[in-house]
Design a protein around this motif. Structure first.
Motif, PDB file in Angstrom:
ATOM      1  N   ASP A  58       0.611  -1.143  -0.115  1.00 44.90           N
ATOM      2  CA  ASP A  58       0.155  -0.085   0.158  1.00 44.90           C
ATOM      3  C   ASP A  58       0.773   1.200   0.065  1.00 44.90           C
ATOM      4  N   TYR A  66       1.150  -7.360   0.013  1.00 44.33           N
ATOM      5  CA  TYR A  66       0.504  -8.133  -0.454  1.00 44.33           C
ATOM      6  C   TYR A  66       1.189  -8.776  -1.622  1.00 44.33           C
ATOM      7  N   ARG A  75      -1.814 -11.483   2.702  1.00 48.25           N
ATOM      8  CA  ARG A  75      -2.113 -10.497   2.737  1.00 48.25           C
ATOM      9  C   ARG A  75      -1.700 -10.213   4.284  1.00 48.25           C
ATOM     10  N   VAL A  99      -1.996  -2.352  -6.030  1.00 51.93           N
ATOM     11  CA  VAL A  99      -2.886  -1.723  -5.256  1.00 51.93           C
ATOM     12  C   VAL A  99      -3.367  -0.314  -5.860  1.00 51.93           C
ATOM     13  N   LEU A 107      -7.557  -4.099  -5.498  1.00 52.26           N
ATOM     14  CA  LEU A 107      -6.410  -4.772  -5.941  1.00 52.26           C
ATOM     15  C   LEU A 107      -6.723  -5.101  -7.128  1.00 52.26           C
TER      16      LEU A 107
END
Length: 117
Positions: A58, A66, A75, A99, A107
């Motif tokens: 992220d 991820y 995750r 992301v 996603l």
């Protein structure tokens, strides 16, 4: 120290590049100093057991990681301390994971096209 760590499949970073993740043949490596030093993340699989080719972080929350290995989506919301998994509904190899920069809970996963004989 980490066997096959120099074989990098993909590398990603957060928005200001202060956190960098590398998916290597060893596993996942993380740097919090712009790539000067690295630490191995603890995964649910043994080092080198799976091939990680799709990885993202992220961009605004470096704790949210991820990746996909095989047909399993992984995750973490705590910088890799713990992981949850989900089987993907495809038999195609995942090639990329992104992301959405404007909707962090979205996603995108890109898969390989089937090989025609």
């Amino acid at each position: 120290a980490w066997q096959n760590a120099l074989r990098v499949n993909t590398i990603v970073q957060n928005a200001d590049s202060s956190v960098v993740l590398a998916a290597t043949a060893y596993g996942l490596l993380r740097s919090e100093d712009f790539g000067v030093t690295w630490d191995a993340l603890s995964l649910l699989t043994s080092p080198g057991q799976v091939s990680i080719r799709a990885l993202d972080i992220d961009p605004t929350d470096a704790n949210k990681l991820y990746y996909v290995a095989g047909f399993t989506f992984y995750r973490s919301t705590d910088a890799g301390a713990t992981w949850t998994t989900q089987r993907l509904p495809t038999s195609r190899e995942t090639r990329t994971l992104i992301v959405d920069p404007s909707a962090k809970d979205v996603l995108y996963i890109g898969v390989a096209t089937p090989v025609k004989s």
